[in-house]
Design a protein around this motif. Structure first.
Motif, PDB file in Angstrom:
ATOM      1  N   ARG A 239       1.604  -3.062  -1.879  1.00  0.00           N
ATOM      2  CA  ARG A 239       1.278  -1.946  -0.983  1.00  0.00           C
ATOM      3  C   ARG A 239       1.157  -2.389   0.477  1.00  0.00           C
ATOM      4  O   ARG A 239       1.391  -1.603   1.397  1.00  0.00           O
ATOM      5  CB  ARG A 239      -0.006  -1.257  -1.442  1.00  0.00           C
ATOM      6  CG  ARG A 239      -1.255  -2.126  -1.403  1.00  0.00           C
ATOM      7  CD  ARG A 239      -2.456  -1.386  -1.969  1.00  0.00           C
ATOM      8  NE  ARG A 239      -2.683  -0.143  -1.256  1.00  0.00           N
ATOM      9  CZ  ARG A 239      -3.306   0.914  -1.788  1.00  0.00           C
ATOM     10  NH1 ARG A 239      -3.748   0.868  -3.034  1.00  0.00           N
ATOM     11  NH2 ARG A 239      -3.493   2.006  -1.072  1.00  0.00           N
TER      12      ARG A 239
ATOM     13  N   PRO B 139       4.217   3.763   1.581  1.00  0.00           N
ATOM     14  CA  PRO B 139       4.938   2.542   1.944  1.00  0.00           C
ATOM     15  C   PRO B 139       5.127   2.426   3.457  1.00  0.00           C
ATOM     16  O   PRO B 139       5.428   3.408   4.133  1.00  0.00           O
ATOM     17  CB  PRO B 139       6.289   2.694   1.226  1.00  0.00           C
ATOM     18  CG  PRO B 139       6.436   4.159   1.008  1.00  0.00           C
ATOM     19  CD  PRO B 139       5.053   4.692   0.809  1.00  0.00           C
TER      20      PRO B 139
ATOM     21  N   CYS C  73       5.524   5.689  -4.900  1.00  0.00           N
ATOM     22  CA  CYS C  73       4.524   4.910  -4.176  1.00  0.00           C
ATOM     23  C   CYS C  73       3.252   5.731  -3.968  1.00  0.00           C
ATOM     24  O   CYS C  73       2.130   5.213  -4.135  1.00  0.00           O
ATOM     25  CB  CYS C  73       5.081   4.444  -2.830  1.00  0.00           C
ATOM     26  SG  CYS C  73       6.317   3.130  -2.947  1.00  0.00           S
TER      27      CYS C  73
END
Length: 323
Positions: A193, A221, A214
């Protein structure tokens, strides 16, 4: 009144795309060529079909009326081609195929070799295009069928006039700089991350799919490099400037010195073949679809494996290609 299929198709595409430049890109013409097609259509009908609004053009009432009939005329022509093909005793004719670069490099070549063996009378003409444009290209009649991508996390809207058949399913892995995650065989998205990412535009289906997974993993991201080209993405990962997601077919486009780590989350893309629903029983379409389904499965059945390391300066490295 007399008109050609090319003139009618140009008019229909204008209703979908809104600009002459976009129509030219979709049909493989120059903008001037599209304008000439429309001008010839206006001369034949004796009607003004377009008017300019700022930098865009829009259809007049006459243009909209003709465009709606043009779609039916083009569909009838396609049905006539299908009917004629069914009268032949062997599969023969020409198919126009749209495809994205990964498909051009890895899926179409073995399919063409197989098609020549079993259907020597079949001629295939292919055209490289942006993967997000292939659905519109089929719907608009620019190509007879196309190889495309679909993402379960961000499914592409289904046009009821199109048939979408799966060819293969690919699972994404993490591509990280060599040595960045030593000894690690699997990782979760959350574990990267804080890394910089190399991704396509968030306007693309692929970009949206990655953003979706994500966010599901609890983070946004940090995109440092917005890149559509797969080989360029792999080169950037190789130099250590970020991470990205890759599949087996994507890795084959450029041999790179990087590490591939399996994702604990299931992130997939589906390779599909797209054609107009009424062409399902067209002999040439059915024959090529059968060949594509068998050869694509053979080509993508193996689990993702990283290619042997090779430096970016290696002269045998393949040319960059878009995902």
């Amino acid at each position: 009144m007399e008109w050609t299929s090319a003139q009618l198709r140009s008019l229909v595409e204008l209703t979908r795309r809104g600009t002459v430049t976009a129509v030219a890109k979709a049909l493989g013409y120059t903008p001037g060529g599209v304008s000439q097609q429309i001008a010839a259509l206006e001369k034949s009908t004796g009607m003004v079909l377009l008017r300019r609004v700022g930098r865009r053009v829009e259809l007049t009432d006459a243009g909209m009326t003709l465009a709606s009939h043009a779609e039916r005329i083009l569909a009838t022509e396609a049905e006539a081609v299908e009917a004629l093909e069914r009268t032949r005793t062997e599969v023969s004719g020409t198919l126009r195929v749209g495809l994205f670069t990964t498909a051009a490099a890895e899926i179409l070549p073995p399919a063409l070799r197989r098609a020549r063996e079993v259907h020597p009378g079949l001629t295939v003409r292919s055209r490289d295009m942006d993967v997000d444009d292939v659905y519109d290209a089929v719907a608009g009649g620019t190509v007879d069928l196309a190889l495309g991508l679909d993402y379960p996390d961000v499914p592409i809207p289904r046009d009821p006039s199109l048939c979408v058949l799966p060819l293969a399913r690919e699972r994404f892995s993490l591509a990280v700089p060599a040595g960045a995650m030593p000894g690690r065989r699997t990782a979760s998205l959350a574990q990267v991350r804080e890394e910089g990412w190399i991704l396509p535009s968030a306007d693309s289906y692929y970009g949206r799919a990655v953003l979706t997974v994500c966010r599901r993993a609890g983070f946004e991201p940090r995109v440092l490099h917005e890149v559509t080209d797969t080989a360029a993405t792999l080169a950037l990962v190789e130099t250590g400037v970020g991470v990205s997601l890759v599949t087996d077919l994507m890795l084959r486009l450029r041999a790179s010195r990087l590490d591939v780590v399996a994702l604990r989350e299931t992130v997939e893309r589906h390779i599909v073949v797209v054609f107009r629903s009424f062409a399902e029983h067209r002999p040439t379409v059915a024959a090529l679809v059968d060949v594509l389904r068998s050869t694509a499965f053979d080509r993508t059945a193996a689990p993702p494996q990283p290619l042997p390391s090779r430096s970016a300066a290696d002269p045998s490295a393949e040319a960059d290609s878009r995902s």
